[in-house]
Design an enzyme around this catalytic site. Structure first.
Site, short mmCIF file in Angstrom:
data_model
loop_
_atom_site.label_atom_id
_atom_site.label_comp_id
_atom_site.label_asym_id
_atom_site.label_seq_id
_atom_site.Cartn_x
_atom_site.Cartn_y
_atom_site.Cartn_z
CG HIS A 24 30.70 -20.35 18.74
ND1 HIS A 24 31.26 -21.61 17.07
CD2 HIS A 24 31.70 -20.47 19.38
CE1 HIS A 24 33.02 -21.75 17.70
NE2 HIS A 24 33.13 -20.73 19.11
CE LYS A 169 39.24 -23.18 21.02
NZ LYS A 169 40.43 -21.55 20.88
CE LYS A 171 35.38 -22.06 22.17
NZ LYS A 171 36.03 -22.07 23.03
CG ASP A 199 39.00 -23.25 25.07
OD1 ASP A 199 39.53 -23.31 25.76
OD2 ASP A 199 38.77 -21.90 24.05
CD GLU A 225 42.16 -21.67 24.83
OE1 GLU A 225 41.60 -22.70 23.15
OE2 GLU A 225 41.69 -20.87 24.49
CG ASP A 250 42.12 -17.94 25.39
OD1 ASP A 250 43.09 -16.86 25.80
OD2 ASP A 250 40.88 -17.92 24.63
CE LYS A 274 41.10 -16.35 22.34
NZ LYS A 274 40.17 -16.91 22.77
CD GLU A 328 41.38 -19.79 18.87
OE1 GLU A 328 41.55 -20.86 18.68
OE2 GLU A 328 41.46 -18.67 19.01
C1 MUC Z 1 37.90 -19.05 22.84
O1 MUC Z 1 37.76 -18.89 24.28
O2 MUC Z 1 38.72 -19.19 22.50
C2 MUC Z 1 38.07 -18.42 20.28
C3 MUC Z 1 36.97 -19.23 19.26
C4 MUC Z 1 36.74 -20.01 19.74
O3 MUC Z 1 36.51 -21.20 19.74
O4 MUC Z 1 35.43 -19.69 20.83
C5 MUC Z 1 36.54 -18.45 21.25
C6 MUC Z 1 36.99 -17.71 22.62
MG MG Z 2 39.81 -19.86 24.49
#
Ligand code: MUC
Ligand code: MG
Length: 375
Positions: A24, A169, A171, A199, A225, A250, A274, A328
């Site tokens: 991840h 989502k 990244k 994000d 994000e 975030d 969160k 999520e």
């Molecule tokens: C974040 O920054 O959102 C939550 C889901 C993901 O993929 O990473 C985390 C942290």
């Molecule tokens: Mg995030």
């Protein structure tokens, strides 16, 4: 006397290291193992409660590491609540705030365990202690974060076919922006009709964001994000003012004042909720109210929690008058071994709130023992 027998007699912590189903990646870290502190509390009547404090890549996503969380719970937060009634939620949270500044993930883990124990001891689901549920399921998105478009498309198609997730989502920020745009364009083309959120995890400068946000919007991305670093509220506000799609806050806002500051600066119009940021279940609910009062929409964020941490969030999320962006909490599925016995169910693109007492989950003791860090 409701408090009788509900005195907190023990607070224990362990660090667990749980392998993930795949790598991840975030702009500033990457993991193949997710580490948590699992908090176990015992009440005088024999009830046990569990809570979880999540991290991501050591003290990277935020400043707390599992080692620091465990040390600060053992040395400061546990002594602050021992002997008190588990039903004194506000008093216990205040005592923890007096004992340690910030340490939100640590406080959140203890607080969740206390809400679990209190609910189990009373025979009530935790959401009943937070105002009662308005919903029993929440649309849940899945994060694509290997960085390899082919793999990500295959993974997303499997989620769609299983009717588990239809919103994704992506990244960004660990490749160059140009590479990310090419990767994203391929994913979007392969997933027609799916809602896509991006994000950036603070990976971009204002200039990069100004240049690439319009491309994200053109590709059909619905939400961006945390594109810039938390300190850059004014720069983020300039990006937001030019952006055709909303910016979600975030990492830039953990506390109430931080949420207000972001909203007043115009740096975000959606807030990611969160437990590791808010430090407790009631605090998480308050964060939602603060963001909402500032005119922000709400998104149920995660830090790849197991079924235990997800259940703590669901207890709160189920009670919120508004949760425009769903949640999520895919964490229970990204870990190779969940720490619960499967009470959190993923069906028909929704995560279903477990109905049982307390947080509604039970601990898979064999998995917990096997994954507990030794020494
Ligand atoms: C974040 O920054 O959102 C939550 C889901 C993901 O993929 O990473 C985390 C942290
Ligand atoms: Mg995030």
């Amino acid at each position: 006397d409701l408090a009788r027998g509900r005195e907190i007699v023990a607070v224990e912590t362990v660090i667990v290291d749980v392998p993930t189903a795949r790598q991840h990646r975030l702009s500033n870290t990457e993991i193949t193992v997710q580490s948590y502190v699992i908090v176990k509390v015992a009440l005088a009547d024999g009830t046990l409660g569990y809570g979880e404090a999540a991290t991501l890549g050591g003290p990277r996503w935020a400043e707390e590491s599992v080692e620091a969380i465990k040390a600060n719970i053992d040395s400061y937060l546990a002594p602050a609540v021992l002997g008190r009634s588990a039903l004194s939620f506000e008093a216990n949270q205040l005592a923890m705030q007096m004992a340690a500044s910030r340490n939100n993930a640590a406080r959140g883990g203890v607080d969740a365990a206390l809400f679990d124990a209190a609910g189990k001891s009373l025979g009530l689901p935790t959401h009943q202690l937070l105002g009662g549920a308005l919903r029993d399921r929440i649309e849940v998105l899945w994060a694509l974060a290997s960085g390899d478009a082919d793999q990500e498309i295959e993974e997303a198609r499997a989620k769609l076919a299983a009717r588990e997730h239809r919103r994704f989502k992506i990244k960004l920020g660990f490749h160059s922006p140009a590479e990310d745009m090419a990767r994203l364009a391929r994913i979007v083309a392969a997933l027609p009709g799916c809602e896509i959120v991006c994000d950036v995890n603070q990976g971009w400068s204002e200039a990069t964001a100004i240049r690439y946000v319009p491309q994200l919007a053109e590709l059909g991305v619905v939400l961006i994000e945390q594109p810039l670093r938390p300190g850059l509220a004014a720069a983020t506000a300039r990006v937001a003012a030019r952006s055709p799609i909303p910016i979600m806050t975030d990492e830039a806002a953990f506390t109430g004042p931080e949420i207000v500051a972001q909203a007043m600066a115009g740096a975000g119009s959606v807030y990611s909720l969160k437990l590791v940021k808010s430090g407790g279940l009631m605090e998480l609910k308050r964060a939602a109210a603060i963001a909402q009062a500032c005119g922000m929409e709400l998104y149920g964020g995660c830090l790849l929690e197991t079924g235990l941490g997800a259940a703590a969030h669901l207890a709160v999320f189920s009670t919120l008058p508004r949760l425009e962006w769903g949640c999520e909490h895919f964490g229970p599925r990204i870990v190779k071994t969940d720490l619960t016995n499967g009470e959190v169910v993923f069906r028909d693109f929704h995560i279903h709130c477990p109905p049982g007492p307390g947080l509604g989950v039970t601990i898979n003791e064999t998995a917990l023992r096997a994954l507990t860090r030794k020494g």
